[in-house]
Design a protein around this motif. Structure first.
Motif, short mmCIF file in Angstrom:
data_model
loop_
_atom_site.label_atom_id
_atom_site.label_comp_id
_atom_site.label_asym_id
_atom_site.label_seq_id
_atom_site.Cartn_x
_atom_site.Cartn_y
_atom_site.Cartn_z
N SER A 6 0.89 -1.31 0.08
CA SER A 6 -0.03 0.09 -0.07
C SER A 6 0.91 1.14 -0.08
O SER A 6 1.85 1.26 0.76
CB SER A 6 -1.06 -0.16 1.28
OG SER A 6 -1.82 1.22 1.35
N LEU A 7 0.56 2.20 -0.78
CA LEU A 7 1.34 3.42 -1.21
C LEU A 7 0.36 4.48 -1.43
O LEU A 7 -0.05 4.51 -2.38
CB LEU A 7 2.21 3.47 -2.28
CG LEU A 7 3.47 4.52 -2.27
CD1 LEU A 7 4.15 4.59 -0.85
CD2 LEU A 7 4.38 4.26 -3.42
N ASP A 8 0.00 5.32 -0.29
CA ASP A 8 -0.81 6.77 -0.35
C ASP A 8 -0.09 7.80 0.09
O ASP A 8 0.24 8.18 1.06
CB ASP A 8 -1.95 6.46 0.50
CG ASP A 8 -3.07 7.41 0.33
OD1 ASP A 8 -2.69 8.57 -0.44
OD2 ASP A 8 -4.28 7.52 0.73
N LEU A 9 0.41 8.50 -1.12
CA LEU A 9 1.01 9.78 -0.98
C LEU A 9 0.22 10.99 -1.33
O LEU A 9 0.62 11.94 -1.79
CB LEU A 9 2.21 9.75 -1.97
CG LEU A 9 3.36 8.50 -1.80
CD1 LEU A 9 4.20 8.65 -3.02
CD2 LEU A 9 3.89 8.73 -0.28
N SER A 10 -1.06 10.70 -1.41
CA SER A 10 -1.98 11.74 -1.58
C SER A 10 -1.73 13.00 -0.60
O SER A 10 -1.47 12.68 0.36
CB SER A 10 -3.50 11.43 -1.73
OG SER A 10 -3.72 10.82 -0.67
N HIS A 11 -2.27 14.33 -1.11
CA HIS A 11 -1.94 15.40 -0.11
C HIS A 11 -0.88 15.73 0.28
O HIS A 11 -0.76 16.26 1.38
CB HIS A 11 -3.25 15.36 0.94
CG HIS A 11 -4.85 15.01 0.17
ND1 HIS A 11 -5.47 16.34 -0.19
CD2 HIS A 11 -5.41 14.13 0.12
CE1 HIS A 11 -6.57 15.87 -0.57
NE2 HIS A 11 -6.57 14.52 -0.32
N ASN A 12 0.21 15.79 -0.31
CA ASN A 12 1.54 15.74 0.17
C ASN A 12 2.42 16.94 -0.55
O ASN A 12 3.61 17.11 -0.32
CB ASN A 12 2.33 14.71 0.13
CG ASN A 12 2.14 13.84 1.17
OD1 ASN A 12 2.26 14.22 2.62
ND2 ASN A 12 1.57 12.47 0.94
#
Length: 124
Positions: A6-12
């Motif tokens: 899992s890789l969630d880099l949203s809103h960065n």
């Protein structure tokens, strides 16, 4: 790191191109770089090709690779469901502001009531 699922880099506030090394993550089940400032082409090789456009939402300078290996305009930065969330947020802000105002007025009202009661008792 190749086994990451899992890789969630949203809103960065990320910028630049999507690294091609991400295409080597074969165990990836969840992926999102939405709501950043990414540019260039969306990689369509490896496991990243299985993720939908929601994974790249609101990156206005990010484009799809077409059959001629050129970039075509990418995901729409604002979808209808985002607008609905914004309207819901405005309602929440209005209710919060009204509750704060009511609590503030009640506090001021009770302060004056107590002060007035003391003055009347002192005069008697």
């Amino acid at each position: 790191m190749k086994e990451i699922e899992s890789l969630d880099l949203s809103h960065n506030e990320l910028s630049g191109k999507v690294p091609l090394q991400l295409t080597q993550l074969s165990s990836l089940g969840v992926f999102s770089v939405a709501y950043n400032n990414l540019s260039g082409c969306i990689p369509k090789s490896g496991h990243l090709s299985s993720f939908g456009m929601d994974s790249y939402r609101a990156n206005t300078n990010l484009h799809n690779i077409t059959q001629g290996n050129a970039c075509a305009p990418g995901p729409d930065p604002l979808l209808e469901e985002d607008v609905e969330e914004t309207l819901g947020d405005l309602g929440l802000y209005a209710i919060t502001a009204a509750a704060f105002l009511l609590a503030f007025c009640a506090t001021i009202g009770f302060s004056f009531r107590r002060s007035y009661g003391r003055i009347v008792m002192l005069k008697l």
